[in-house]
Design a protein around this motif. Structure first.
Motif, PDB file in Angstrom:
ATOM      1  N   ARG A  75       0.841  -1.209   0.000  1.00 43.07           N
ATOM      2  CA  ARG A  75       0.000   0.000   0.000  1.00 43.07           C
ATOM      3  C   ARG A  75       0.873   1.254   0.000  1.00 43.07           C
ATOM      4  NH1 ARG A  75      -2.404   3.801  -0.900  1.00 43.07           N
ATOM      5  NH2 ARG A  75      -4.535   4.380  -0.307  1.00 43.07           N
ATOM      6  N   LEU A  83      -1.269   6.239  -6.414  1.00 39.85           N
ATOM      7  CA  LEU A  83      -2.551   5.580  -6.186  1.00 39.85           C
ATOM      8  C   LEU A  83      -2.948   5.845  -4.739  1.00 39.85           C
ATOM      9  CD1 LEU A  83      -1.783   2.237  -8.006  1.00 39.85           C
ATOM     10  CD2 LEU A  83      -3.302   4.051  -8.807  1.00 39.85           C
ATOM     11  N   ARG A  84      -3.718   6.904  -4.547  1.00 36.48           N
ATOM     12  CA  ARG A  84      -4.079   7.363  -3.204  1.00 36.48           C
ATOM     13  C   ARG A  84      -5.584   7.561  -3.097  1.00 36.48           C
ATOM     14  NH1 ARG A  84       0.612  12.031  -3.019  1.00 36.48           N
ATOM     15  NH2 ARG A  84       2.347  10.606  -3.378  1.00 36.48           N
ATOM     16  N   GLY A  85      -6.040   7.626  -1.862  1.00 37.09           N
ATOM     17  CA  GLY A  85      -7.443   7.923  -1.609  1.00 37.09           C
ATOM     18  C   GLY A  85      -8.301   6.675  -1.479  1.00 37.09           C
ATOM     19  N   PRO A  86      -9.610   6.877  -1.338  1.00 35.25           N
ATOM     20  CA  PRO A  86     -10.529   5.761  -1.093  1.00 35.25           C
ATOM     21  C   PRO A  86     -10.527   4.697  -2.195  1.00 35.25           C
ATOM     22  CG  PRO A  86     -11.624   7.856  -0.677  1.00 35.25           C
ATOM     23  CD  PRO A  86     -10.285   8.175  -1.272  1.00 35.25           C
ATOM     24  N   TRP A  87     -10.409   5.115  -3.469  1.00 36.25           N
ATOM     25  CA  TRP A  87     -10.366   4.124  -4.537  1.00 36.25           C
ATOM     26  C   TRP A  87      -9.168   3.200  -4.360  1.00 36.25           C
ATOM     27  CZ3 TRP A  87     -13.588   2.381  -8.110  1.00 36.25           C
ATOM     28  CH2 TRP A  87     -14.686   3.155  -8.468  1.00 36.25           C
ATOM     29  N   ALA A  88      -8.025   3.764  -4.065  1.00 34.43           N
ATOM     30  CA  ALA A  88      -6.814   2.957  -3.876  1.00 34.43           C
ATOM     31  C   ALA A  88      -6.957   2.051  -2.657  1.00 34.43           C
ATOM     32  CB  ALA A  88      -5.595   3.860  -3.740  1.00 34.43           C
ATOM     33  N   SER A  89      -7.585   2.553  -1.606  1.00 34.79           N
ATOM     34  CA  SER A  89      -7.782   1.720  -0.411  1.00 34.79           C
ATOM     35  C   SER A  89      -8.765   0.587  -0.690  1.00 34.79           C
ATOM     36  CB  SER A  89      -8.243   2.580   0.766  1.00 34.79           C
ATOM     37  OG  SER A  89      -7.184   3.433   1.171  1.00 34.79           O
ATOM     38  N   ALA A  90      -9.763   0.834  -1.517  1.00 36.69           N
ATOM     39  CA  ALA A  90     -10.688  -0.239  -1.899  1.00 36.69           C
ATOM     40  C   ALA A  90      -9.963  -1.302  -2.727  1.00 36.69           C
ATOM     41  CB  ALA A  90     -11.869   0.333  -2.670  1.00 36.69           C
ATOM     42  N   MET A  91      -9.081  -0.857  -3.618  1.00 35.38           N
ATOM     43  CA  MET A  91      -8.269  -1.810  -4.384  1.00 35.38           C
ATOM     44  C   MET A  91      -7.415  -2.645  -3.428  1.00 35.38           C
ATOM     45  SD  MET A  91      -7.137   0.792  -7.463  1.00 35.38           S
ATOM     46  CE  MET A  91      -5.615  -0.042  -7.784  1.00 35.38           C
ATOM     47  N   ASP A 140      -1.082   7.174   2.493  1.00 33.87           N
ATOM     48  CA  ASP A 140      -1.314   8.349   1.651  1.00 33.87           C
ATOM     49  C   ASP A 140      -0.733   9.608   2.283  1.00 33.87           C
ATOM     50  OD1 ASP A 140      -2.685   6.665  -0.065  1.00 33.87           O
ATOM     51  OD2 ASP A 140      -4.678   7.439   0.436  1.00 33.87           O
TER      52      ASP A 140
END
Length: 173
Positions: A75, A83-91, A140
């Protein structure tokens, strides 16, 4: 990338701490006992033979913390790349869930999640989400101290996904 991975290890440790707190709070409410799947998985991976009724807390903790910290490195690299933020955390949540399932199913300790009782599945996903989003927020924030990642620089060249925009020139450090 090495720096980002190191930051990710720290982020993973924070994620494990939050996930553990969420698990313990949930167990107080639901009276659900500790799972020993992490310990049994680690036993199989190490080729250690377990006593039938043993409750291997040290192995449980080692697997629980070890997986979370080590996956945090990924991560951190994601955040460093932009690749940051909620989308990246969902990935990353999908990566965390997949990692568990590969290890548990490959060792014969676990079963595919679609065979689980729904309540167990919801609890597991909720705990891993707490881990993934906490790890992501910390990674992040640490990565942001170094500025934009290459992916973010590319995205700012021309908004949207466009075939006619090549990668930005490499920055020299």
């Amino acid at each position: 990338m090495v720096r980002a991975a190191g930051q990710g290890l720290a982020a993973g440790a924070a994620g494990v701490a939050v996930m553990t707190a969420v698990e313990k709070a949930e167990q107080l409410v639901t009276a659900r006992p500790d799972s020993h799947v992490p310990a049994r998985t680690l036993e199989r991976l190490l080729g250690v033979r377990a006593a039938p009724r043993a409750r291997p807390r040290a192995l449980n903790l080692a697997m629980h913390v070890g997986q979370g910290v080590l996956l945090g490195a990924l991560r951190g690299v994601m955040a460093g790349a932009g690749l940051r933020g909620p989308w990246a955390s969902a990935m990353f949540l999908a990566v965390r869930l997949t990692n568990d399932q590969i290890l548990e199913n490959a060792t014969g300790v676990g079963a595919p999640p679609w065979t689980w009782p729904r309540r167990e599945l919801v609890v597991d996903v909720a705990h891993k989400a707490a881990y993934a989003f906490t790890t992501g927020a910390v990674a992040d924030r640490l990565a942001a101290r170094s500025g934009l990642g290459p992916g973010q620089v590319h995205a700012r060249l021309r908004p949207g996904r466009r075939a006619d925009v090549g990668p930005p020139p490499r920055r020299r450090r």
